[in-house]
Design a protein around this motif. Structure first.
Motif, short mmCIF file in Angstrom:
data_model
loop_
_atom_site.label_atom_id
_atom_site.label_comp_id
_atom_site.label_asym_id
_atom_site.label_seq_id
_atom_site.Cartn_x
_atom_site.Cartn_y
_atom_site.Cartn_z
N ILE A 1 -83.04 23.80 29.90
CA ILE A 1 -83.59 22.90 30.92
C ILE A 1 -84.63 23.64 31.76
O ILE A 1 -85.71 23.12 32.03
CB ILE A 1 -82.47 22.31 31.81
CG1 ILE A 1 -81.59 21.36 31.01
CG2 ILE A 1 -83.08 21.60 33.03
CD1 ILE A 1 -80.32 20.92 31.72
N GLU A 2 -84.32 24.87 32.14
CA GLU A 2 -85.26 25.66 32.95
C GLU A 2 -86.52 26.01 32.16
O GLU A 2 -87.64 26.00 32.71
CB GLU A 2 -84.58 26.92 33.48
CG GLU A 2 -83.45 26.64 34.44
CD GLU A 2 -83.87 25.76 35.62
OE1 GLU A 2 -84.86 26.08 36.30
OE2 GLU A 2 -83.20 24.73 35.85
N GLY B 1 -67.86 18.17 40.92
CA GLY B 1 -68.92 18.04 41.93
C GLY B 1 -70.29 17.80 41.33
O GLY B 1 -71.29 18.32 41.85
N ILE B 2 -70.35 17.04 40.25
CA ILE B 2 -71.63 16.74 39.60
C ILE B 2 -72.16 15.43 40.18
O ILE B 2 -71.49 14.40 40.12
CB ILE B 2 -71.46 16.62 38.07
CG1 ILE B 2 -70.92 17.94 37.50
CG2 ILE B 2 -72.77 16.23 37.40
CD1 ILE B 2 -70.41 17.84 36.07
N LYS B 3 -73.35 15.50 40.75
CA LYS B 3 -73.96 14.30 41.31
C LYS B 3 -74.52 13.45 40.18
O LYS B 3 -74.95 13.97 39.15
CB LYS B 3 -75.08 14.69 42.28
CG LYS B 3 -74.58 15.49 43.46
CD LYS B 3 -75.75 15.97 44.30
CE LYS B 3 -75.25 16.98 45.30
NZ LYS B 3 -76.10 18.13 45.39
N TYR B 4 -74.56 12.12 40.40
CA TYR B 4 -75.04 11.23 39.35
C TYR B 4 -75.55 9.92 39.93
O TYR B 4 -75.25 9.56 41.07
CB TYR B 4 -73.94 10.95 38.33
CG TYR B 4 -72.79 10.14 38.86
CD1 TYR B 4 -72.77 8.76 38.69
CD2 TYR B 4 -71.73 10.74 39.53
CE1 TYR B 4 -71.71 8.00 39.18
CE2 TYR B 4 -70.68 10.00 40.01
CZ TYR B 4 -70.67 8.63 39.84
OH TYR B 4 -69.62 7.89 40.32
N LYS B 5 -76.33 9.24 39.12
CA LYS B 5 -76.72 7.85 39.39
C LYS B 5 -76.54 7.10 38.08
O LYS B 5 -76.70 7.67 37.00
CB LYS B 5 -78.15 7.75 39.89
CG LYS B 5 -79.20 8.12 38.86
CD LYS B 5 -80.61 7.90 39.38
CE LYS B 5 -81.61 8.26 38.28
NZ LYS B 5 -82.98 8.02 38.65
N ALA C 1 -73.51 21.59 32.12
CA ALA C 1 -74.72 22.41 32.25
C ALA C 1 -75.53 22.00 33.47
O ALA C 1 -76.20 22.84 34.09
CB ALA C 1 -75.57 22.28 30.98
N LEU C 2 -75.48 20.74 33.85
CA LEU C 2 -76.23 20.28 35.03
C LEU C 2 -75.70 20.91 36.31
O LEU C 2 -76.46 21.14 37.26
CB LEU C 2 -76.16 18.76 35.14
CG LEU C 2 -76.71 17.95 33.99
CD1 LEU C 2 -76.70 16.46 34.34
CD2 LEU C 2 -78.09 18.40 33.60
N LYS C 3 -74.42 21.18 36.35
CA LYS C 3 -73.79 21.75 37.55
C LYS C 3 -74.36 23.13 37.88
O LYS C 3 -74.51 23.48 39.04
CB LYS C 3 -72.28 21.81 37.34
CG LYS C 3 -71.52 22.37 38.51
CD LYS C 3 -71.66 21.52 39.74
CE LYS C 3 -70.84 22.09 40.88
NZ LYS C 3 -71.22 21.55 42.16
N PHE C 4 -74.72 23.92 36.86
CA PHE C 4 -75.23 25.28 37.08
C PHE C 4 -76.44 25.32 38.01
O PHE C 4 -76.57 26.21 38.83
CB PHE C 4 -75.63 25.94 35.76
CG PHE C 4 -74.48 26.46 34.96
CD1 PHE C 4 -73.28 26.81 35.55
CD2 PHE C 4 -74.60 26.60 33.60
CE1 PHE C 4 -72.23 27.30 34.80
CE2 PHE C 4 -73.56 27.08 32.83
CZ PHE C 4 -72.37 27.43 33.44
N LYS C 5 -77.34 24.37 37.86
CA LYS C 5 -78.60 24.40 38.62
C LYS C 5 -78.69 23.26 39.63
O LYS C 5 -79.75 22.99 40.16
CB LYS C 5 -79.80 24.31 37.66
CG LYS C 5 -79.84 25.40 36.62
CD LYS C 5 -80.17 26.74 37.23
CE LYS C 5 -80.26 27.77 36.12
NZ LYS C 5 -80.63 29.06 36.59
N ASN C 6 -77.58 22.59 39.87
CA ASN C 6 -77.50 21.52 40.86
C ASN C 6 -78.41 20.33 40.57
O ASN C 6 -79.00 19.75 41.46
CB ASN C 6 -77.78 22.07 42.27
CG ASN C 6 -77.12 21.22 43.34
OD1 ASN C 6 -76.09 20.59 43.09
ND2 ASN C 6 -77.72 21.18 44.50
#
Length: 174
Positions: free
Chosen positions: A140-141, A65-69, A40-45
């Motif tokens: 989330i939105e 391509g999901i960014k993370y820390k 779900a995070l990928k949809f809105k970057n």
């Protein structure tokens, strides 16, 4: 006798990263919606804030391509995010939700009974399906747009929750 657990209220955090989403579920637990949350995070970057991601999870995030820390301290995952996700329909731990919200980070939940009596928080923070990455992304939105209202309503909820917890403990101890 039903005892309502409580924790000490943590220091409120005012700062947050508008692109960071904390994932509070256990990535190794197949009953949790961890990979649906990541998707779900990928949809809105957005990028994921995680506690010690496994090799499998890192491979999954790289593939999509999901960014993370990551952090080595679990408590850091609760703080400074736009939203935290704890979406599952089993193994619910209300203290995870409480801790997140006490840090002023709205926490989206799966369908459970914790918020049933608070229609506003329930409508803002509860998803109907832990399998719908579209619904998680949309929620989330919604939280992003209503963040201040959610935090204010939570303060009222939290006050009542602590009173109920204290009463349940006193009733148990007689």
């Amino acid at each position: 006798c039903h005892i309502i657990l409580d924790i000490n209220i943590k220091q409120n955090n005012k700062d947050f990263n508008t692109k960071s989403i904390g994932l509070l579920n256990d990535e190794e637990n197949p009953r949790h919606s961890f990979y649906n949350e990541l998707s779900a995070l990928k949809f809105k970057n957005y990028y994921a804030s995680l506690y010690k991601a496994s090799k499998r999870t890192k491979k999954f995030m790289k593939l999509f391509g999901i960014k993370y820390k990551t952090t080595n301290k679990k408590e850091n995952v609760y703080k400074n995010n736009l939203v935290n996700l704890y979406i599952n329909f089993t193994d619910n731990n209300n203290m995870i939700f409480i801790r997140s919200m006490d840090y002023n980070v709205p926490c989206i939940l799966g369908n459970n009974e914790l918020l049933n009596k608070n229609k506003f928080l329930s409508s803002m923070l509860v998803v109907k399906s832990d399998d719908s990455i579209d619904e998680i992304s949309e929620k989330i939105e919604i939280v992003k747009k209503n963040r201040k209202k959610i935090i204010e309503e939570y303060k009222k909820f939290r006050h009542n929750y602590s009173k109920k917890s204290e009463k349940s403990i006193n009733n148990f101890l007689g």
